[in-house]
Scaffold this motif. Sequence first.
Motif, PDB file in Angstrom:
ATOM      1  N   ALA A  54      55.290   0.514   7.590  1.00 41.92           N
ATOM      2  CA  ALA A  54      54.948   1.938   7.605  1.00 41.92           C
ATOM      3  C   ALA A  54      56.181   2.687   7.132  1.00 41.92           C
ATOM      4  O   ALA A  54      57.208   2.700   7.808  1.00 41.92           O
ATOM      5  N   THR A  56      58.061   6.138   5.831  1.00 43.53           N
ATOM      6  CA  THR A  56      58.052   7.597   5.859  1.00 43.53           C
ATOM      7  C   THR A  56      58.082   8.135   4.432  1.00 43.53           C
ATOM      8  O   THR A  56      58.825   7.635   3.587  1.00 43.53           O
ATOM      9  N   THR A  57      57.245   9.147   4.183  1.00 45.87           N
ATOM     10  CA  THR A  57      57.198   9.745   2.855  1.00 45.87           C
ATOM     11  C   THR A  57      56.859  11.229   2.948  1.00 45.87           C
ATOM     12  O   THR A  57      56.187  11.663   3.874  1.00 45.87           O
ATOM     13  N   ARG A  67      53.397   8.790   7.019  1.00 46.82           N
ATOM     14  CA  ARG A  67      53.753   7.411   6.671  1.00 46.82           C
ATOM     15  C   ARG A  67      52.743   6.825   5.692  1.00 46.82           C
ATOM     16  O   ARG A  67      51.553   7.077   5.802  1.00 46.82           O
ATOM     17  N   ASP A  85      47.314   6.036   4.614  1.00 43.62           N
ATOM     18  CA  ASP A  85      48.370   6.886   5.133  1.00 43.62           C
ATOM     19  C   ASP A  85      48.140   7.129   6.625  1.00 43.62           C
ATOM     20  O   ASP A  85      47.020   7.019   7.107  1.00 43.62           O
TER      21      ASP A  85
END
Length: 90
Positions: A54, A56-57, A67, A85
């Motif tokens: 997972a 982070t974005t 995520r 997501d």
Amino acid sequence: MDEAEFLRGRVYGADHDDAGPRPGRAYAQLVGGPLDGLLLDVTDRPEHDLREVALTTEIGRYGPGGRALYGRRGADGRRFDWRGDAPAAD
């Protein structure tokens, strides 16, 4: 150059000034989703941590802090496919 093309060949989480792959490190390619084409440094990660990740974005469905979920493609440890997501962890 569009943003997707710019990100290709870059390492997830690396500084923009030094975002290319480094010698002696192991990488997997992220396929699909918001991080498509980025490389994930898998050096020294335990095998059980590499089934699913997972990441982070800022550009996923849930915006900043969200995520992107990726899972290893079968026995091919060099590619991780996008699974969807998830919202930011509490």
